[in-house]
Design an enzyme around this catalytic site. Sequence first.
Site, PDB file in Angstrom:
ATOM      1  N   ARG A  44       0.782  -1.216   0.045  1.00  0.00           N
ATOM      2  CA  ARG A  44      -0.037   0.004  -0.040  1.00  0.00           C
ATOM      3  C   ARG A  44       0.888   1.451   0.032  1.00  0.00           C
ATOM      4  NH1 ARG A  44      -5.399   0.469   3.161  1.00  0.00           N
ATOM      5  NH2 ARG A  44      -5.713   2.600   2.793  1.00  0.00           N
ATOM      6  N   PHE A  88      -5.184  -2.648  -1.969  1.00  0.00           N
ATOM      7  CA  PHE A  88      -6.066  -3.888  -2.476  1.00  0.00           C
ATOM      8  C   PHE A  88      -7.454  -3.830  -2.393  1.00  0.00           C
ATOM      9  CE2 PHE A  88      -1.974  -5.851  -0.438  1.00  0.00           C
ATOM     10  CZ  PHE A  88      -1.196  -5.485  -1.507  1.00  0.00           C
ATOM     11  N   LYS A 141      -2.767 -19.811   4.608  1.00  0.00           N
ATOM     12  CA  LYS A 141      -3.873 -20.006   5.492  1.00  0.00           C
ATOM     13  C   LYS A 141      -3.982 -18.740   6.240  1.00  0.00           C
ATOM     14  CE  LYS A 141      -2.459 -21.678   9.959  1.00  0.00           C
ATOM     15  NZ  LYS A 141      -1.353 -20.638  10.587  1.00  0.00           N
ATOM     16  N   HIS A 171       2.678 -24.818   4.995  1.00  0.00           N
ATOM     17  CA  HIS A 171       4.286 -24.771   4.678  1.00  0.00           C
ATOM     18  C   HIS A 171       4.829 -26.105   5.386  1.00  0.00           C
ATOM     19  CE1 HIS A 171       4.079 -23.059   8.690  1.00  0.00           C
ATOM     20  NE2 HIS A 171       5.416 -23.510   9.115  1.00  0.00           N
ATOM     21  N   LYS A 175       8.279 -28.858   3.909  1.00  0.00           N
ATOM     22  CA  LYS A 175       9.581 -29.390   4.968  1.00  0.00           C
ATOM     23  C   LYS A 175      10.315 -30.543   4.501  1.00  0.00           C
ATOM     24  CE  LYS A 175       7.890 -26.957   9.099  1.00  0.00           C
ATOM     25  NZ  LYS A 175       8.762 -26.083   9.924  1.00  0.00           N
ATOM     26  N   HIS A 233      -1.774 -27.969   9.722  1.00  0.00           N
ATOM     27  CA  HIS A 233      -0.336 -28.753   9.835  1.00  0.00           C
ATOM     28  C   HIS A 233      -0.582 -30.127  10.341  1.00  0.00           C
ATOM     29  CE1 HIS A 233       0.811 -24.713   8.784  1.00  0.00           C
ATOM     30  NE2 HIS A 233       0.976 -24.551  10.056  1.00  0.00           N
ATOM     31  N   LYS A 334       2.054 -23.946  22.444  1.00  0.00           N
ATOM     32  CA  LYS A 334       3.026 -22.810  22.635  1.00  0.00           C
ATOM     33  C   LYS A 334       3.496 -22.857  23.876  1.00  0.00           C
ATOM     34  CE  LYS A 334       1.035 -20.403  18.828  1.00  0.00           C
ATOM     35  NZ  LYS A 334       1.680 -21.144  17.688  1.00  0.00           N
ATOM     36  N   LYS A 339      11.547 -26.604  20.948  1.00  0.00           N
ATOM     37  CA  LYS A 339      10.712 -26.540  19.665  1.00  0.00           C
ATOM     38  C   LYS A 339      10.916 -28.117  19.123  1.00  0.00           C
ATOM     39  CE  LYS A 339      10.208 -24.529  14.928  1.00  0.00           C
ATOM     40  NZ  LYS A 339       8.696 -24.176  15.130  1.00  0.00           N
TER      41      LYS A 339
HETATM   42  C1  BG6 Z   1       2.072 -21.129  11.681  1.00  0.00           C
HETATM   43  C2  BG6 Z   1       1.254 -20.763  12.791  1.00  0.00           C
HETATM   44  O1  BG6 Z   1       1.344 -21.637  10.628  1.00  0.00           O
HETATM   45  O2  BG6 Z   1       3.015 -22.133  11.845  1.00  0.00           O
HETATM   46  C3  BG6 Z   1       2.084 -20.253  13.951  1.00  0.00           C
HETATM   47  O3  BG6 Z   1       0.184 -19.662  12.499  1.00  0.00           O
HETATM   48  C4  BG6 Z   1       3.219 -21.451  14.166  1.00  0.00           C
HETATM   49  O4  BG6 Z   1       1.393 -19.959  15.138  1.00  0.00           O
HETATM   50  C5  BG6 Z   1       3.963 -21.729  13.005  1.00  0.00           C
HETATM   51  O5  BG6 Z   1       3.993 -20.419  15.140  1.00  0.00           O
HETATM   52  C6  BG6 Z   1       4.829 -22.872  13.214  1.00  0.00           C
HETATM   53  O6  BG6 Z   1       5.453 -23.085  11.994  1.00  0.00           O
HETATM   54  P1  BG6 Z   1       7.047 -23.773  12.164  1.00  0.00           P
HETATM   55  O7  BG6 Z   1       7.328 -24.061  10.770  1.00  0.00           O
HETATM   56  O8  BG6 Z   1       7.906 -22.641  13.018  1.00  0.00           O
HETATM   57  O9  BG6 Z   1       6.878 -24.962  12.834  1.00  0.00           O
END
Ligand code: BG6
Length: 482
Positions: A44, A88, A141, A171, A175, A233, A334, A339
């Site tokens: 924008r 947009f 998404k 996404h 991976k 996911h 979370k 991780k």
């Molecule tokens: C996103 C979510 O789709 O995926 C986030 O909106 C999340 O909340 C993220 O943190 C996690 O992705 P990755 O690739 O870091 O596991």
Amino acid sequence: MSSVDLIIFGASGDLSARKLFPALYQLDCAGLLPSDLRIAALARQDIGLDAFLIELRERMSGYMGDVAPNDNDWASFSERFSYISVNFSEADDFAGLRNWLDDSRVSLFYLATPPNLFAPICEHLNGSACLSGDYRIVLEKPIGEDFASSTQVNETLARYFDERSIYRIDHYLGKETVQNLLTLRFANRFINSQWDASCIDHVQITVAEVVGIEGRWGYYDNVGQLRDMVQNHLMQLLCLVAMEPPNSLEAESIRDEKVKIVKALRRIQPATVAEEVVRGQYSQGWSQGSAVPGYLEEPGSEAPASDTETYVAIKAHVDNWRWAGVPFYLRTGKRMPEKVTEIIIQYKALPHNIFGDGANIPNRLIIRLQPNEGIELSMVSKRQSLRDKLSLQTHTLNLDFRENAESDRIPDAYERLFLDAINGDQSLFVGREEIEESWRWCDSLIAACQSQGVTAKPYHAGSWGPAKAEILIEKDGRSWHA
Ligand code: BG6
């Protein structure tokens, strides 16, 4: 093959700086982008190309660590760019884009925008004759927030785009290990022949994140972990684990098999929801050595009594021949201690054990998506010893993805997905029916929780979630993989 132009809506947004442009830059450095690919960055702000690029490089660098752009590569990457300032929601603003487009090339429209802009963008692309050549659309998404709204979004898309030109991103499908899951299952006969209820005791899918909601209260509080992570996911991972072998690697073939799994997922009923679903919300605690606020005290928090879940654990069942009686335990949260994204395939114990006590340790296959991507299979073998003839031990067969890899760096999911979208390969993108059926399943789970008052239980930030989540699996005589 026709030349491709990439048109990114929302080029100054967070996702663009964090994921999209870094992925394109890496592909360019690796010589994988078509040499004549042009990029139009649409946002924008009324700033020129030079100012946009200076800001972009600075923001991207903040996320890229030691692979941040260097002067040479950045100079050639920048040459691909044009910047077009567009509101947009304004039909008239699309004239500039129309002038830029070249109908002899394929236009790849990438919508990295909030979902409420999907409909106006499609409408204005059509209204301003931007859809006159060959084109594809890529979307992020969320596609809706329940079955009804996802149908609406898909209907809007279908008005302007054929399903074969719609690329819906999850996404996780980009991976490396997720793609490897398909290879593991369908390129190894012995694995696939042991892949059912006769050999497998249960499956676990864990997606644990250290981060909290990262300043996204406005978005997250209306969504929660179930809609943010499970609907998309975890559902995709579950489908890839549970689906039948597709006829080919064609997108339609894979999607057909995935949809069957989503449809076979047993709906969570009010009568059993308290036994099968645990919701949690983090309270203040410690994350990797620092004190962190609870969910309700996060910056931007507007609902001090919010029941939104930041953790969910589910015991799911796939009601078909292959998986009858095999529970799928899913959990995601979370502010977890680490991780970790992994899929655990827990095999059954031996039907008859001839080796004595130490031997009946069931095989376990661990498919680790992050960190340290790889696949491990635990097996029992004999320890070399003359003294003790029956000394057994558990060995791990380890497929480390870094060995024989093309480069030291495991590519980001977006690199794969960009390449595929550019090459017109939809196999790692999600089809309409999968999304809608997945929403149907989530809707019934949410309704069951609401009707039975399954509220979000507090857990300390930095812990593995509410104690009830341990009970969910332990009452079946099993435990979460630690
Ligand atoms: C996103 C979510 O789709 O995926 C986030 O909106 C999340 O909340 C993220 O943190 C996690 O992705 P990755 O690739 O870091 O596991």
